[in-house]
Motif scaffolding. Sequence first.
Motif, PDB file in Angstrom:
ATOM      1  N   LYS A 112       0.851  -1.191   0.000  1.00 36.23           N
ATOM      2  CA  LYS A 112       0.000   0.000   0.000  1.00 36.23           C
ATOM      3  C   LYS A 112       0.885   1.239   0.000  1.00 36.23           C
ATOM      4  O   LYS A 112       2.086   1.137   0.217  1.00 36.23           O
ATOM      5  CB  LYS A 112      -0.890  -0.010   1.243  1.00 36.23           C
ATOM      6  N   HIS A 123       7.909  -1.731   7.605  1.00 35.06           N
ATOM      7  CA  HIS A 123       8.325  -0.337   7.458  1.00 35.06           C
ATOM      8  C   HIS A 123       9.818  -0.209   7.163  1.00 35.06           C
ATOM      9  O   HIS A 123      10.623  -1.007   7.628  1.00 35.06           O
ATOM     10  CB  HIS A 123       8.011   0.452   8.731  1.00 35.06           C
ATOM     11  N   ILE A 148       9.351   5.165   6.771  1.00 35.84           N
ATOM     12  CA  ILE A 148       8.364   5.130   5.700  1.00 35.84           C
ATOM     13  C   ILE A 148       7.453   3.932   5.939  1.00 35.84           C
ATOM     14  O   ILE A 148       7.920   2.797   5.966  1.00 35.84           O
ATOM     15  CB  ILE A 148       9.061   5.025   4.325  1.00 35.84           C
ATOM     16  N   ARG A 157       5.158   0.995   5.430  1.00 33.83           N
ATOM     17  CA  ARG A 157       4.867   0.057   4.348  1.00 33.83           C
ATOM     18  C   ARG A 157       3.977  -1.055   4.892  1.00 33.83           C
ATOM     19  O   ARG A 157       4.312  -1.685   5.898  1.00 33.83           O
ATOM     20  CB  ARG A 157       6.162  -0.544   3.779  1.00 33.83           C
ATOM     21  N   TYR A 158       2.855  -1.257   4.206  1.00 31.37           N
ATOM     22  CA  TYR A 158       1.904  -2.284   4.609  1.00 31.37           C
ATOM     23  C   TYR A 158       1.583  -3.154   3.411  1.00 31.37           C
ATOM     24  O   TYR A 158       1.474  -2.658   2.287  1.00 31.37           O
ATOM     25  CB  TYR A 158       0.602  -1.642   5.112  1.00 31.37           C
ATOM     26  N   HIS A 183       3.185  -5.596   8.330  1.00 29.43           N
ATOM     27  CA  HIS A 183       3.860  -4.308   8.544  1.00 29.43           C
ATOM     28  C   HIS A 183       5.292  -4.522   8.092  1.00 29.43           C
ATOM     29  O   HIS A 183       5.949  -5.439   8.583  1.00 29.43           O
ATOM     30  CB  HIS A 183       3.929  -3.939  10.019  1.00 29.43           C
ATOM     31  N   GLY A 203       2.395   4.388   1.488  1.00 30.53           N
ATOM     32  CA  GLY A 203       2.698   5.277   2.608  1.00 30.53           C
ATOM     33  C   GLY A 203       2.030   4.928   3.922  1.00 30.53           C
ATOM     34  O   GLY A 203       1.396   3.878   4.055  1.00 30.53           O
TER      35      GLY A 203
END
Lengths: 439, 82
Positions: free
Chosen positions: A66, A98, A81, A83-84, A96, A68
């Motif tokens: 996804k 990130h 940042i 990240r998912y 998750h 942001g």
Amino acid sequence: MAKHETPLLDQLESGPWPSFVSDMKQEAESRAKNVNNVEFQIPKDVIEDLMGVLELSYKDGTTHWKHGGIVGVFGYGGGVIGRYCDQPESFPGVAHFHTLRVNQPSGHFYSTEYLRQLCDLWEFRGSGLTNMHGSTGDIIFLGTTTPQLEEIFYEMTHKLDQDLGGSGSNLRTPSDCIGQARCEYACYDTQDLCTHLTQEYQDELHRPAFPYKFKFKFDGCPNCCVASIARADMSFIGTWKDDIRIDQDAVKGYVNGEFKPNGGSHSGRDWGPFDIQKEVIDLCPTKCMRYENGKLEINNRECTRCMHCINVMPRALRPGKQTGCSILVGAKAPILDGAQMSSLLLPFVEVNKENDYQEVKDVIESIWDWWMEEGKNRERLGELMKRQGFQKLLEVTGVDPIPQHVSEPRHNPYIFWKEEEVPGGWERDINEFRKHHKR
Amino acid sequence: MALEYEESKQKIIEALQKKSKSKSKFYFSDLAKILDAKPREAKKIVTQMVQEGILEFWSSGSTSMYGLKGTGKQAGAEHEDG
């Protein structure tokens, strides 16, 4: 057996180059074995899931990440940042994942102990995968969960004396070449300037208020090893004012074959004896050199600082002694809309440690004031320069136009006289004019 | 003239709440416009609001935005609202 079948990824390992897939498999295996009994704080099989979701993306031809997120460490608007994954049930290890950006030491100088500490921390609290100095230049930690972020930040800042880097609409982590630490070409202390400005502009690095990203890069000489001219909104490129220093005996040494040209590089095949005319004089872009009667002469006024002669004969030629830097602005290398090189703003600025680089900071801050006020959202400095014109940039920085600002005067003049700059303005006495010019 | 913090804070909160049905994330320049202030002045206010937990950052990695804490889909969807 691997958790997910990854035939498309496996195929990438068949090429001639080292593959990131092999690296991931190696780390996945290392985590599975866990010989050091690390108490992993995120799922042990995170890398298997990462490979699984990448394989799925190759199969589907679309990303499963996804865009942001809101995660970060307290008070910082960059460096993390979010990240998912959009397939968390199938790949729970990367639900998750990130990214953290870590401010690399200036010039990328590390001790092995420091690198080991970083890697140990990341193995314990993250995926163990890093990306050392990719296109951003920072140390990138790839993949951790939200609860780990503050823990990692605390460890880094309190135990490793290490800060996060920049991301988002911030000043990005400034980066520089190895400079005077190891390189005799360096015309100023890139590491000191890079570190100084990193400390000075902490607020700009960590709290986003720019229209978009902003990058500084520092090159010690025009060889531009960090490619600042192509990649930085503001490039600081070392240069000199006076003459190239010539050691005529060493020039003869090159001509007589005593020294290998180019410091011995390109030695994979026999290129024949060194030919100074063909390999140096004829290749000078401004034709400002000649070699006659065993003497090398350079018309320094015409020299464009391309560095070619110095690179070929480093024992014989050295940059001058009055050194400083040129400041260029407006480069960007975006995926869309094409790359843009930076434009020369100041041909020579003294890089003066004594007054904390005040001349440099004055230029930076006047540019920021303009761009922060006039820049549209997601507009880089180079785009604003194009939109409002180079002349506007000169106005806001208080720099007088010089011939070096104009690349093609007849074709595309972009520096115009203003009425107040012309004696008498635009108005003139027609009768006076007619005295000298008939109808 | 320096902006008055409490007054500016209310201005931002009201403006963001008004638009909250259609939009939950805002560029920095939107906030500066609400305050009708120079970017550097506006930044002081916005930074303090983040410190107080009224605003939060959102980042795509390349661009940063601001939103009222907890608004928008993201917080709930990513289980980051605890």
